[in-house]
Design a protein around this motif. Structure first.
Motif, PDB file in Angstrom:
ATOM      1  N   ARG A 191     -47.342   4.273 -12.956  1.00 52.38           N
ATOM      2  CA  ARG A 191     -47.540   2.928 -13.491  1.00 52.38           C
ATOM      3  C   ARG A 191     -48.035   2.990 -14.930  1.00 52.38           C
ATOM      4  N   ARG A 192     -48.967   3.913 -15.221  1.00 48.75           N
ATOM      5  CA  ARG A 192     -49.464   4.049 -16.595  1.00 48.75           C
ATOM      6  C   ARG A 192     -48.354   4.485 -17.546  1.00 48.75           C
ATOM      7  N   ARG A 193     -47.481   5.373 -17.081  1.00 47.50           N
ATOM      8  CA  ARG A 193     -46.378   5.821 -17.936  1.00 47.50           C
ATOM      9  C   ARG A 193     -45.419   4.680 -18.258  1.00 47.50           C
ATOM     10  N   VAL A 194     -45.116   3.861 -17.242  1.00 50.51           N
ATOM     11  CA  VAL A 194     -44.225   2.722 -17.466  1.00 50.51           C
ATOM     12  C   VAL A 194     -44.857   1.737 -18.440  1.00 50.51           C
ATOM     13  N   GLN A 195     -46.134   1.416 -18.250  1.00 48.49           N
ATOM     14  CA  GLN A 195     -46.812   0.489 -19.148  1.00 48.49           C
ATOM     15  C   GLN A 195     -46.840   1.028 -20.570  1.00 48.49           C
ATOM     16  N   HIS A 196     -47.085   2.314 -20.725  1.00 45.13           N
ATOM     17  CA  HIS A 196     -47.113   2.914 -22.052  1.00 45.13           C
ATOM     18  C   HIS A 196     -45.742   2.816 -22.721  1.00 45.13           C
ATOM     19  N   LEU A 198     -43.309   0.625 -22.065  1.00 38.52           N
ATOM     20  CA  LEU A 198     -43.018  -0.771 -22.402  1.00 38.52           C
ATOM     21  C   LEU A 198     -43.783  -1.209 -23.638  1.00 38.52           C
ATOM     22  N   GLY A 199     -45.044  -0.767 -23.727  1.00 38.62           N
ATOM     23  CA  GLY A 199     -45.838  -1.137 -24.898  1.00 38.62           C
ATOM     24  C   GLY A 199     -45.227  -0.599 -26.176  1.00 38.62           C
ATOM     25  N   GLN A 202     -42.060  -2.697 -27.021  1.00 44.71           N
ATOM     26  CA  GLN A 202     -42.326  -4.029 -27.539  1.00 44.71           C
ATOM     27  C   GLN A 202     -42.922  -3.985 -28.937  1.00 44.71           C
ATOM     28  N   LEU A 210     -49.567  -5.081 -26.628  1.00 39.32           N
ATOM     29  CA  LEU A 210     -50.142  -5.383 -25.321  1.00 39.32           C
ATOM     30  C   LEU A 210     -51.620  -5.085 -25.328  1.00 39.32           C
ATOM     31  N   ARG A 211     -52.399  -5.962 -24.679  1.00 41.98           N
ATOM     32  CA  ARG A 211     -53.843  -5.777 -24.558  1.00 41.98           C
ATOM     33  C   ARG A 211     -54.246  -5.824 -23.100  1.00 41.98           C
TER      34      ARG A 211
END
Length: 211
Positions: A191-196, A198-199, A202, A210-211
Motif C-alpha cells: 500500500r505504501r509503494r502504491v501511494q508513493h 501515485l504521489g 500526480q 498529497l498530504r
C-alpha cells in the motif's frame, strides 16, 4: 517393433539416423508396447525418423508408446537424444505414470537399485494424435514429502551433491533470501509503494501534492 540392445559410450553414442535423400525412415509398431523400445541402455541418439504405433483398439490395460526409453534397476543412465523425430498415431490405454501410454516416454522402474535418467534432450520433434501423454518422464522411485502414502521406495534425487555449480547456487539463494514478512506487513508495504507511486505521478503531471 524396433528393440535394439547394447549401449554406446561417452563421446561415441549409438545413433539411429536417416541416410541418403527422401522421406524419413518409418518405424511402425503395429500395436506393440512401443514402436521403438530402448530398455536398460544408455548413450543413444534417435534422429530424423517417422514413428507410429497404431494397432487394434487397446484393452483397458494395453499401454502403447511411440518411443519408450525404460530403465529398471539400472542405476544412472546417461545421454539420450531425440532430434527431428515425428511421432504420431499411437492408440494406447488411458494411463499416465508410472507406466504410461504416450508419444516419447522416459520411464524408470524397479525397487532394488535407485535409478534415474541423466541427460535427456528432445529437439525439433513433433508428437500428434497419441494416447495419453505427448512427451513425459515417469518414475517409480519418486517420492516427495507431500505424498507420504506413495508406494515408491522414497529415493528422489533432485540434484547432484558433488556438483559445485549447484552447491554455489544453493549458497547464493540462502545468502540472498530475505526473512518472510507477515501477511499484514506485506499488505502495508504494498500500500505504501502504491501511494508513493501515485504521489510522484500526480506531482509530476498535475502539480498536486498529497498530504
Amino acid at each position: 517393433m524396433f528393440e535394439p540392445s547394447g549401449s554406446g559410450a561417452p563421446g561415441v553414442p549409438v545413433r539411429v539416423d536417416a541416410y541418403g535423400q527422401g522421406a524419413k525412415p518409418r518405424l511402425q509398431g503395429g500395436g506393440a508396447r512401443a514402436a521403438v523400445l530402448l530398455e536398460n541402455v544408455e548413450q543413444w541418439e534417435l534422429r530424423n525418423l517417422d514413428v507410429s504405433n497404431k494397432g487394434a483398439a487397446p484393452g483397458p490395460q494395453e499401454r502403447r508408446a511411440g518411443i519408450l526409453f525404460r530403465l529398471t534397476d539400472f542405476g544412472t543412465g546417461e545421454h539420450y537424444v531425440v532430434d527431428d523425430v515425428d511421432v504420431h498415431d499411437v492408440n494406447g490405454s488411458d494411463h499416465k505414470g508410472p507406466d504410461p501410454s504416450g508419444g516419447i516416454l522416459f520411464v524408470v522402474g524397479g525397487t532394488a537399485t535407485p535409478t534415474r535418467f541423466d541427460g535427456i534432450t528432445v529437439t525439433d520433434s513433433t508428437v500428434k494424435q497419441v494416447d495419453r501423454t505427448g512427451i513425459a518422464t515417469a518414475s517409480s522411485w519418486g517420492k516427495r514429502p507431500e505424498h507420504p502414502l506413495s508406494s515408491a521406495p522414497g529415493w528422489a534425487p533432485q540434484h547432484r551433491p558433488d556438483d559445485p555449480q549447484q552447491q554455489g547456487r544453493r549458497r547464493r539463494r540462502r545468502r540472498h533470501r530475505a526473512p518472510a514478512r507477515p501477511p499484514r506487513a506485506r499488505r502495508a508495504q504494498r500500500r505504501r509503494r502504491v501511494q508513493h507511486a501515485l504521489g510522484r505521478l500526480q506531482r509530476r503531471h498535475l502539480g498536486v501534492e498529497l498530504r
